[in-house]
Design an enzyme around this catalytic site. Sequence first.
Site, mmCIF file in Angstrom:
data_model
loop_
_atom_site.group_PDB
_atom_site.id
_atom_site.type_symbol
_atom_site.label_atom_id
_atom_site.label_comp_id
_atom_site.label_asym_id
_atom_site.label_seq_id
_atom_site.Cartn_x
_atom_site.Cartn_y
_atom_site.Cartn_z
ATOM 1 N N LYS A 54 0.910 -1.138 -0.050
ATOM 2 C CA LYS A 54 0.212 0.008 -0.038
ATOM 3 C C LYS A 54 0.952 1.200 0.026
ATOM 4 O O LYS A 54 0.583 2.206 -0.848
ATOM 5 C CB LYS A 54 -0.818 -0.001 1.374
ATOM 6 C CG LYS A 54 -1.992 -1.220 1.132
ATOM 7 C CD LYS A 54 -2.736 -1.210 2.406
ATOM 8 C CE LYS A 54 -3.936 -2.424 2.261
ATOM 9 N NZ LYS A 54 -4.552 -2.739 3.464
ATOM 10 N N GLN A 98 -4.301 -1.445 10.018
ATOM 11 C CA GLN A 98 -4.293 -2.598 9.406
ATOM 12 C C GLN A 98 -4.515 -3.542 10.379
ATOM 13 O O GLN A 98 -4.144 -3.708 11.568
ATOM 14 C CB GLN A 98 -2.822 -3.064 9.067
ATOM 15 C CG GLN A 98 -2.747 -4.395 8.455
ATOM 16 C CD GLN A 98 -3.561 -4.271 6.779
ATOM 17 O OE1 GLN A 98 -3.154 -3.225 5.912
ATOM 18 N NE2 GLN A 98 -3.897 -5.220 6.437
ATOM 19 N N ASP A 121 -10.635 3.283 4.440
ATOM 20 C CA ASP A 121 -11.096 2.033 4.551
ATOM 21 C C ASP A 121 -12.651 1.679 4.732
ATOM 22 O O ASP A 121 -12.995 0.283 4.423
ATOM 23 C CB ASP A 121 -10.538 0.876 5.589
ATOM 24 C CG ASP A 121 -9.261 0.199 5.359
ATOM 25 O OD1 ASP A 121 -9.073 0.187 3.950
ATOM 26 O OD2 ASP A 121 -8.531 -0.338 5.960
#
Length: 289
Positions: A54, A98, A121
Amino acid sequence: MAATVIDGKAVAASVRERVRGEVDELSAQLGRPPGLATVLVGDDKASAIYVRRKREACEEVGIRSFHHEPDGSISQDELLELVATLNDSDEIDGILVQLPLPDQIDAGAIVDAIDPDKDVDGLTAISAGRLARGEPGLVSCTPRGIMELLASAGVDPAGKEAVIVGRSNLVGRPLFSLLLGANATVTVCHSRTNDLGEVCRRAEILVAAAGRPRLIAGDMVRPGATVIDVGTNRTDDGLVGDVDFDAAVEVAAAITPVPGGVGPMTIAMLLANTVSAARIRHQAAAASA
Ligand code: NAP
């Protein structure tokens, strides 16, 4: 006749190219590049690889990444404090924590502490609620990528029967809202669905997101359907999807492969979400000035 195979790598590459242009434009307006904060807690190897990819993808398009790697023994309060600092930073437009997080951490509370306007997200309760109500907001990356893949294949969901297999907060539920918002008639299946094959055979758009290797057999696919396979299952035969590709490709009109279908879209949409978040914050700041 065999289905058209939807090339997720090519679509993702074009999204990245589009994002690169938007980053240039926004950087000029903001006087700085859009910024994404990544938080990786502990030493989970798979998570470390995902976060590295990412960050590399950010660099490629000119998004500045701010990486934080707290020790796996971090407390809930310390992690909440870090999220609060990132929420307050003017240079940071998007925050990605994460998952999974270590056992001592309540992941839901950490996710919900993220400023919804930086929630790239799309996992906070506020982002999920906005999406469910059809209001503007940030949308989780994989479902947003699936909508992009459908558009690239020239598939307009309006009026179509769409069936999603899987009801997770990450994929199935947000995709339900997106397809509904695009005027499809949407059915969501799960592990308690009776006669999955019968429901799937109704689908003009069939999305498999169950995490069960080859759950969707060829005879569960309606002839001429568009099949999107989200599944990524590591098996003795390597990485396989939730759809029996070899059988389904003979029945469907269009289908995504695994790998090379949905997977490449997820990071591309993270970049797109970071740009969306930067733009929203810039417009809000301009409106209040
Ligand atoms: P998840 O949280 O485990 O949810 C799986 C869903 O599938 C659940 O709703 C479950 O039903 C349903 N399900 C399981 N077995 C089923 C069956 N036999 N029949 C019907 N429904 C069944 O998974 P997820 O996070 O949504 O991920 C799904 C898959 O997509 C995984 O393989 C994951 O690795 C992959 N994925 C890929 C990407 C990508 O970028 N390519 C991104 C995200 C996820 P219940 O609710 O009843 O348990």
